[in-house]
Write an enzyme that holds these catalytic residues in place. Structure first.
Site, mmCIF file in Angstrom:
data_model
loop_
_atom_site.group_PDB
_atom_site.id
_atom_site.type_symbol
_atom_site.label_atom_id
_atom_site.label_comp_id
_atom_site.label_asym_id
_atom_site.label_seq_id
_atom_site.Cartn_x
_atom_site.Cartn_y
_atom_site.Cartn_z
ATOM 1 N N ILE A 127 0.723 -1.336 -0.122
ATOM 2 C CA ILE A 127 -0.028 -0.068 0.014
ATOM 3 C C ILE A 127 0.929 1.204 0.061
ATOM 4 C CG2 ILE A 127 -1.885 -1.006 1.029
ATOM 5 C CD1 ILE A 127 -1.151 0.138 3.881
ATOM 6 N N PRO A 185 16.124 0.689 5.686
ATOM 7 C CA PRO A 185 16.463 2.154 6.262
ATOM 8 C C PRO A 185 15.651 2.964 5.496
ATOM 9 C CG PRO A 185 18.544 0.932 6.269
ATOM 10 C CD PRO A 185 17.497 0.159 5.362
ATOM 11 N N THR A 209 13.013 3.173 3.268
ATOM 12 C CA THR A 209 11.664 3.053 3.459
ATOM 13 C C THR A 209 11.091 3.352 4.608
ATOM 14 O OG1 THR A 209 11.590 0.795 3.242
ATOM 15 C CG2 THR A 209 11.451 1.843 1.259
ATOM 16 N N GLN A 264 8.404 5.718 6.363
ATOM 17 C CA GLN A 264 6.974 5.251 7.027
ATOM 18 C C GLN A 264 6.976 6.067 8.251
ATOM 19 O OE1 GLN A 264 7.025 1.034 7.369
ATOM 20 N NE2 GLN A 264 4.979 0.882 7.765
ATOM 21 N N GLY A 285 7.043 -4.670 13.284
ATOM 22 C CA GLY A 285 6.493 -3.927 12.288
ATOM 23 C C GLY A 285 6.462 -2.299 13.039
ATOM 24 N N GLU A 341 1.966 1.027 12.432
ATOM 25 C CA GLU A 341 1.005 1.798 13.048
ATOM 26 C C GLU A 341 1.831 2.595 14.384
ATOM 27 O OE1 GLU A 341 -1.886 0.519 11.993
ATOM 28 O OE2 GLU A 341 -0.766 -0.893 11.017
#
Ligand code: FES
Ligand code: FES
Lengths: 214, 720
Positions: free
Chosen positions: B472, B613, B615, B619, B683, B686
């Site tokens: 995404i 690193p 990307t 994010q 992850g 979030e």
């Protein structure tokens, strides 16, 4: 020929004699008159006769040069430049993010100036040169701004990216990339929901500092 | 001066460039709506103009007669989908409820509920014809204002949402220092830049290919297969690029199924792109949520009791739930904790998970309340958190697989210059602006699910990895390429990662910060298995870094491949695994106009080893910006007299733009957690957002001495 359809442009030249749009108006008036006869009207409507006839006249010829390629197209006057590119010419690099001029995803260059193609009717660019993201690179050689976006990771999903890059190139050309703050101000019409803003600004600063021809 | 500023470009993070970067900067990346097929038709939806009731008449004649129209679909002529008959009826009162279905009956459940779909031979003709569809309604009274029906909220079914109690939560009342406050977040809408879109193409009577905006090609494949009662293999879902989603493409929405139905009816491919306005009521949103935090502490700042209560909106036909109150159970060491979570139905469409989901909502309340408590205790908010640091998981007593939260506090505090923070609010000024510092932390579960990856060494020496995941925007392909380069021991330029097609080996839906761990783990395992297969082929004594293309040639093979399914180890069950974030913000607030500007942001992630690193940094920066939007701007406003959104576009629904955002520092603790997966990665999608809105609110308090407990903190509220 090109000048004939310029009345929709801000600097429109008005209409000249023999304008097919006028002819269309005349003919559609005639059609309406015919259609007012009750029985005929119902029949014509049922058979879609009026629409089929009208459909031909509803389209206007438009000559546009897109990324150096000449296109002669017949379009309805309500077709936006954005939808012409995406839906009819399959140039899908230009993105639709809102269709209301609020996000900048659809930014292209018309005669070198950045415009929101969703707020530009296709008939308004008759006789003009349009550059889209697909036309920025020279063959395999990327434009410096495209290189800088890759290097600085000026995107995540990439959906706002064509618009950001077209805007960024224009921003530098306009002389509005003089400082970080100025870049932010002049790039604020291009929303990036992934939040790549700092990276985009860094990419633009690098291109500007590099002094390359954009 | 200018020249200097220009040359002062912050260094970009090392790590490989995005593997799909070139496609994205040249416009060659194809998103769902960009698959223009021969003989394709365009669909446009007609939204209801009332909020609740039934359609009494619907006149489609004019639309049907309009030029180019191929079909007008309403509940009167839509075929019954075989899979809809057997499923639960969504109009039955919520006992969990069921998903919305379009064109099955004459009921209208929310404003903008699609009542018809017009299909024509061009987008413009479909759009015009849609304006000709006229309906009359039997209106019913409705309620779209969740704040008015909070007392009607109920506890959702299922153990995950039952009231939670540890010790005696009411202990907070006996504490010498306590905070009892309410916090509110409005409806927020994902609004990714790409509009939801689908192109449906029946390639045979019982076979359909869809190009769809979805976060899960496998789950959409199953949803469509179920609705049309087809074997899943007869449904192919292709999602090569997703223009952001943030949760709004986690589900297969009813307009997608309706488009597949339309394509079946007219026997032509059909494209549907939702308008920006329809993004507000068709593809979910973060629900309005009221929260209350009650927390008490000893004079030296030890939490004695904590109760986190939340009530959120859902729709009248379906229960939507999220982990709003969960963080309170395990984030801090506190012997007495209670959580209460309830939902209340209103006449809107169903909410859905939006980045950080419920945890982001919950963290706004919890991390604000802890800030309030710190001021009451006259303690540094970081110090207060350290005094209540949980060394083991207080919810289940398990050790943490890894936890470097204290390091994260320190790294961020250093970077932002926390020592310059005034301990007394409203005391630091600069050029007529009030300056303030704030921080907030976030946490999200880290796990590893099951995925299958096929790894193929091709005769050209390229290692091809294939799995049905989507990207995404976070850079899944890039991260997977780096994982494979490490595991297989070849340069990333020799690796190709293929995704976004349901016919590839199965992978989970992209969401919940699980993909790097889950798919990355499977990529890693597949690479090792393929390496092993090569070693067997070469036999003992061969190089462990052979020229793979040559080996294949020598052995007369076209390729060598393995398909591996892998998931987390059972060892994980003995540990609690989380990713953590700490966000630091410096704001300036203009006292006269109430304008808040973000001066500095430092976001620190403790999310294991960072595999990609470049990307990863993007994010975290993107999450921080999402959190700034949540704190300062984002609010979908309904005029409750009509039940209709009044700002359903990007001019009315404000999100951060370039001018709102400074340079952002993304820092990583970067210590591996090998219990979760062999890369040691956790992850961060979030946690990049969770806790950020509290950091901003806390900074505004530090700047102004005014506490804001209702988001967004817009200038009209701040103005003194
Ligand atoms: S699509 Fe043109 S500005 Fe958004
Ligand atoms: S990169 Fe996704 S919107 Fe900008």
């Amino acid at each position: 020929m090109d000048e004939q359809y310029n009345e929709g442009l801000p600097d429109g030249q008005g209409q000249s004699a023999g304008n097919p749009r006028r002819d269309f108006l005349k003919k559609s008036t005639l059609l309406t008159a015919v259609a007012l006869t009750p029985g005929v009207a119902v029949k014509a409507a049922e058979n879609h006769v009026d629409e089929h006839v009208a459909a031909v006249f509803e389209k206007l010829p438009v000559d546009i040069e897109i990324n150096g390629v000449k296109h002669n197209v017949l379009v309805e006057p309500r077709v936006t430049l954005l939808d012409l590119l995406r839906e009819q010419l399959n140039l899908t690099g230009t993105k639709k993010g809102c269709d209301y001029g609020q996000c900048g995803a659809c930014t292209v260059h018309v005669d070198g100036h950045r415009v929101n193609s969703c707020l530009t009717l296709a008939v308004m660019v008759d006789g003009k040169k349009v550059t889209t993201i697909e036309g920025l690179a020279k063959g395999d050689e990327l434009h410096p701004m495209q290189e800088a976006f890759i290097k600085h990771d000026g995107f995540q999903c990439g959906y706002c990216t064509p618009g950001q890059i077209m805007s960024a190139v224009a921003c530098v050309r306009e002389g509005h990339a003089g400082s970080e703050m100025e870049i932010r101000e002049y790039m604020s019409g291009n929303i990036c929901r992934c939040g790549a803003y700092p990276n985009i600004v860094n990419a633009i600063m690098e291109v500007k500092a590099g002094g390359q021809q954009v | 001066m200018k020249q200097q500023e220009l040359l002062n470009i912050p260094p970009f993070t090392e790590g490989i460039n995005r593997v799909d970067g070139k496609l994205k900067v040249t416009g060659a990346a194809k998103y769902a709506a960009e698959f223009n097929l021969p003989n394709m038709a365009w669909a446009v939806l007609v939204p209801s103009t009332i909020t609740k009731g039934t359609i009494s008449t619907i006149d489609t004649k004019a639309a049907e007669r309009a030029p180019g129209v191929l079909k007008v679909i309403t509940y009167l002529n839509a075929p019954k989908l075989p899979g809809y008959d057997s499923g639960k009826d969504p109009s039955k009162p919520p006992t969990g409820g069921g998903p919305l279905r379009l064109f099955v009956d004459n009921t209208v459940k929310f404003n903008g509920h699609p009542i018809a779909m017009v299909v024509a031979d061009s987008f413009e003709r479909a759009t015009y014809a849609a304006s000709l569809v006229k309906a009359t309604y039997n209106k019913e009274s409705f309620q779209t204002d969740a704040s008015k029906v909070l007392d009607k909220a109920d506890t959702p079914k299922g153990p995950r949402f039952a009231d939670y109690k540890r010790g005696n939560p009411e202990e907070w009342q006996n504490a010498p220092v306590k905070v009892e406050e309410e916090y509110i977040i409005p409806i927020e809408v994902h609004n990714p830049m790409e509009l939801s879109a689908i192109v449906a193409h029946w390639t045979a009577d019982d076979k359909v290919t869809v190009y769809d905006k979805t976060q899960g090609v496998k789950s959409t494949q199953n949803a469509i297969a179920q609705a049309f009662k087809l074997p899943p293999d007869n449904v192919q879902v292709i999602t090569k690029f997703v223009g952001g989603a943030f949760g709004n493409a986690l589900r297969t929405w009813p307009h997608e199924t309706a488009t597949v139905m339309a394509a079946q009816m007219i026997k032509r491919p059909v494209k549907l792109v939702l308008t920006r306005e329809m993004q507000f009521n068709s593809v979910g949103f973060r629900p309005y949520t009221w929260q209350k935090i009650r927390i008490g502490a000893t004079a030296d700042g030890k939490f004695t009791g904590l109760i986190h209560e939340a009530r959120a909106q859902t729709s009248s036909f379906e229960e939507f739930t999220e982990g709003t109150v969960n963080m309170a159970r395990f984030m801090y060491a506190c012997p007495n904790v209670g959580t209460i979570y309830k939902i209340t139905p209103v006449d809107t469409n169903t909410p859905t998970w939006m980045r950080g989901p419920g945890e982001a909502t919950g963290a706004f309340a919890l991390e604000s309340a802890i800030d309030e408590l710190a001021y009451k205790l006259n303690l540094d908010p970081i110090e207060l958190r350290i005094r209540n640091h949980a060394d083991t998981d207080p919810e289940n007593g398990k050790p943490f697989s890894t936890k470097y939260l204290k390091e994260a506090y320190e790294m961020g505090a250093d970077k932002i210059g926390w020592k310059n923070r005034p301990s007394k609010p409203g005391t630091l000024t600069e050029d007529g602006w009030l300056i303030g510092y704030g921080m907030g932390s976030g946490v999200f579960g880290a796990g590893r699910g099951r995925a299958t990856v096929k790894a193929t060494m091709q005769s050209d020496g390229i290692l091809l990895l294939q799995t049905a995941v989507t990207d995404i925007g976070v850079g899944t392909g890039t991260a997977m390429t780096q994982i494979a380069a490490d595991a297989f021991g070849i340069p990333s330029s020799k690796i190709k990662f293929e995704l976004g097609d349901s016919s590839l080996p199965p992978s989970p839906t992209q969401g919940g910060s699980m993909i790097t761990s889950t798919v990355g783990g499977a990529v890693h395992d597949a690479c090792l298995a393929l390496k092993e297969k090569f070693q067997q082929l070469i036999g003992n004594g061969g190089s462990d870094k052979p020229d793979y293309a040559k080996v294949l040639k020598d052995k007369g093979l076209q390729q060598l491949d393995v398909t591996i399914t892998s998931s987390g180890s059972s060892e994980m069950r003995d540990f609690s695994s989380y990713s953590y974030s700490v966000h630091f913000v410096q704001v300036k607030v203009h006292p006269k106009t109430g304008v808040t500007r973000i001066n500095k942001v430092v976001s620190v992630a403790d999310s294991g080893h960072i595999v990609s690193p470049k990307t990863a940094r993007s994010q975290v920066v993107g999450g921080a910006i999402g959190g700034i939007g949540m704190a300062l701007m984002e609010e979908a406003v309904i005029d409750h007299r009509f039940g209709r959104y009044v700002n359903a576009d990007l001019a009315g629904y404000h999100v951060p733009v370039h001018a709102d955002i400074p340079q952002i520092d993304a820092l990583f603790v970067n210590k591996p957690d090998y219990k979760v997966n062999p890369m040691g990665a956790k992850g961060m999608g979030e946690i990049a957002l969770i806790g950020m809105s509290a950091a901003v609110a806390n900074a505004i308090y530090n700047a102004t001495g005014k506490r804001f407990r209702e988001l967004p903190i817009t200038p009209d509220k701040v103005m003194i």
